[in-house]
Every structure is written in C-alpha cells, then in structure tokens.
Design an enzyme around this catalytic site. Structure first.
Site, PDB file in Angstrom:
ATOM      1  N   HIS A 105       0.835  -1.204   0.000  1.00  0.00           N
ATOM      2  CA  HIS A 105       0.000   0.000   0.000  1.00  0.00           C
ATOM      3  C   HIS A 105       0.864   1.246   0.000  1.00  0.00           C
ATOM      4  O   HIS A 105       1.894   1.320   0.650  1.00  0.00           O
ATOM      5  CB  HIS A 105      -0.963   0.034   1.192  1.00  0.00           C
ATOM      6  CG  HIS A 105      -0.308  -0.158   2.530  1.00  0.00           C
ATOM      7  ND1 HIS A 105       0.053  -1.391   3.003  1.00  0.00           N
ATOM      8  CD2 HIS A 105       0.046   0.734   3.488  1.00  0.00           C
ATOM      9  CE1 HIS A 105       0.605  -1.253   4.197  1.00  0.00           C
ATOM     10  NE2 HIS A 105       0.615   0.025   4.517  1.00  0.00           N
ATOM     11  N   HIS A 107       0.843   5.198   0.953  1.00  0.00           N
ATOM     12  CA  HIS A 107       0.161   6.258   1.695  1.00  0.00           C
ATOM     13  C   HIS A 107       0.239   7.542   0.864  1.00  0.00           C
ATOM     14  O   HIS A 107       1.335   7.939   0.432  1.00  0.00           O
ATOM     15  CB  HIS A 107       0.859   6.541   3.028  1.00  0.00           C
ATOM     16  CG  HIS A 107       0.843   5.414   4.012  1.00  0.00           C
ATOM     17  ND1 HIS A 107      -0.022   5.372   5.083  1.00  0.00           N
ATOM     18  CD2 HIS A 107       1.596   4.291   4.108  1.00  0.00           C
ATOM     19  CE1 HIS A 107       0.214   4.279   5.804  1.00  0.00           C
ATOM     20  NE2 HIS A 107       1.201   3.599   5.230  1.00  0.00           N
TER      21      HIS A 107
HETATM   22  P1  5GP Z   1       1.387   0.641   7.471  1.00  0.00           P
HETATM   23  O1  5GP Z   1       1.697   0.958   8.931  1.00  0.00           O
HETATM   24  O2  5GP Z   1       1.323  -0.857   7.235  1.00  0.00           O
HETATM   25  O3  5GP Z   1       2.285   1.343   6.509  1.00  0.00           O
HETATM   26  O4  5GP Z   1      -0.047   1.248   7.188  1.00  0.00           O
HETATM   27  C1  5GP Z   1      -1.247   0.562   7.412  1.00  0.00           C
HETATM   28  C2  5GP Z   1      -2.325   1.605   7.488  1.00  0.00           C
HETATM   29  O5  5GP Z   1      -3.573   0.957   7.378  1.00  0.00           O
HETATM   30  C3  5GP Z   1      -2.343   2.381   8.814  1.00  0.00           C
HETATM   31  O6  5GP Z   1      -2.153   3.763   8.554  1.00  0.00           O
HETATM   32  C4  5GP Z   1      -3.720   2.075   9.406  1.00  0.00           C
HETATM   33  O7  5GP Z   1      -4.311   3.195  10.038  1.00  0.00           O
HETATM   34  C5  5GP Z   1      -4.510   1.628   8.166  1.00  0.00           C
HETATM   35  N1  5GP Z   1      -5.561   0.655   8.440  1.00  0.00           N
HETATM   36  C6  5GP Z   1      -5.425  -0.486   9.165  1.00  0.00           C
HETATM   37  N2  5GP Z   1      -6.579  -1.175   9.173  1.00  0.00           N
HETATM   38  C7  5GP Z   1      -7.460  -0.436   8.439  1.00  0.00           C
HETATM   39  C8  5GP Z   1      -8.833  -0.628   8.094  1.00  0.00           C
HETATM   40  O8  5GP Z   1      -9.482  -1.623   8.449  1.00  0.00           O
HETATM   41  N3  5GP Z   1      -9.411   0.340   7.333  1.00  0.00           N
HETATM   42  C9  5GP Z   1      -8.722   1.447   6.918  1.00  0.00           C
HETATM   43  N4  5GP Z   1      -9.407   2.330   6.169  1.00  0.00           N
HETATM   44  N5  5GP Z   1      -7.437   1.653   7.223  1.00  0.00           N
HETATM   45  C10 5GP Z   1      -6.808   0.725   7.979  1.00  0.00           C
END
Ligand code: 5GP
Ligand code: ZN
Length: 119
Positions: A105, A107
């Site tokens: 993903h 951001h």
């Molecule tokens: P990472 O820390 O892996 O780079 O980012 C994962 C992101 O996914 C985090 O910013 C977190 O807030 C978001 N996230 C986790 N679970 C969900 C969800 O069920 N729905 C949405 N919309 N965002 C999520």
C-alpha cells in the site's frame, strides 16, 4: 498480522473484495484507494493493488505495471483532493519501517505542511 499473512486472511484483500467496508475515493482496474482509518494528515489515502503482494518490492517484481498505476492513482487523488501545494507518498516496507499491514500500500498524505525527517 504477520509478514506471512496470505490473501485468504488479508485485511486489504477483504477491502478489495468488499467484505470489509472502506471509504473508497478512487478505483481502477488494478488499484483501489480508500481513506486511512487513522489519518495522519487532512488527506490520508491508501492506494493498494487489487492483487495481493506483501509489500511494494514484491509488487514491483510481480506486477510492475500495477506499481506504476499506484503512482498515477496518487496523481488523480491529489488532484481531486486539491493537494496542489504538495503531497507525500510513503511505502513502509517491513516491520522495522512500521509496515503493519502486509498487503502492498502507498500512503498519500497531504493538506498540511510536512516535516523531515519523518520519524
Ligand atoms: P502501514 O503501517 O502498514 O504502513 O499502514 C497501514 C495503514 O492501514 C495504517 O495507517 C492504518 O491506520 C490503516 N488501516 C489499518 N486497518 C485499516 C482498516 O481496516 N481500514 C482502513 N481504512 N485503514 C486501515
Ligand atoms: Zn492482501
């Protein structure tokens, strides 16, 4: 959720399939973009490939065109969200870099001034 999570128990695969609700702001044949549930900026959107890859590096190897589509989706989202002043694209890759969901993903962060280093 661990780095070994597969598509069958992957949160973001369930968002792609519609099994879990998300506030979707942009979609293409290969990508889905939705608002982060814990936003770190006025605009905080996650752009993901429809296909399951654990991280951006695996996506770049497995589906390089789709990796490029993420950037084009970010461009479209920045336009529709009015981020003309600038925006930040982030791929946390690996637990030590704060990756917590192991489906690739991007951001898209914008709507406020950013600082560096990011922390
Ligand atoms: P990472 O820390 O892996 O780079 O980012 C994962 C992101 O996914 C985090 O910013 C977190 O807030 C978001 N996230 C986790 N679970 C969900 C969800 O069920 N729905 C949405 N919309 N965002 C999520
Ligand atoms: Zn997945």
């Amino acid at each position: 959720m661990s780095a070994e999570t597969g598509p069958e128990d992957c949160l973001f695969c369930k968002i792609v399939s519609g099994d879990i609700d998300a506030d979707v702001v942009h979609e293409t044949a290969t990508t889905v973009a939705f608002r982060d549930r814990n936003p770190q900026a006025p605009t905080h959107v996650l752009v993901i490939p429809r296909s399951h890859y654990a991280n951006a590096a695996d996506l770049a190897v497995g589906e390089p065109e789709t990796a490029a589509h993420l950037f084009d989706a970010a461009r479209a989202i920045a336009e529709q969200e009015g981020l003309g002043e600038g925006y930040r694209l982030v791929f946390n890759t690996g637990a030590a870099a704060h990756q917590t969901v192991f489906h690739a993903h991007m951001h898209v962060l914008g709507g406020r001034a950013m600082t560096w280093p990011p922390g």
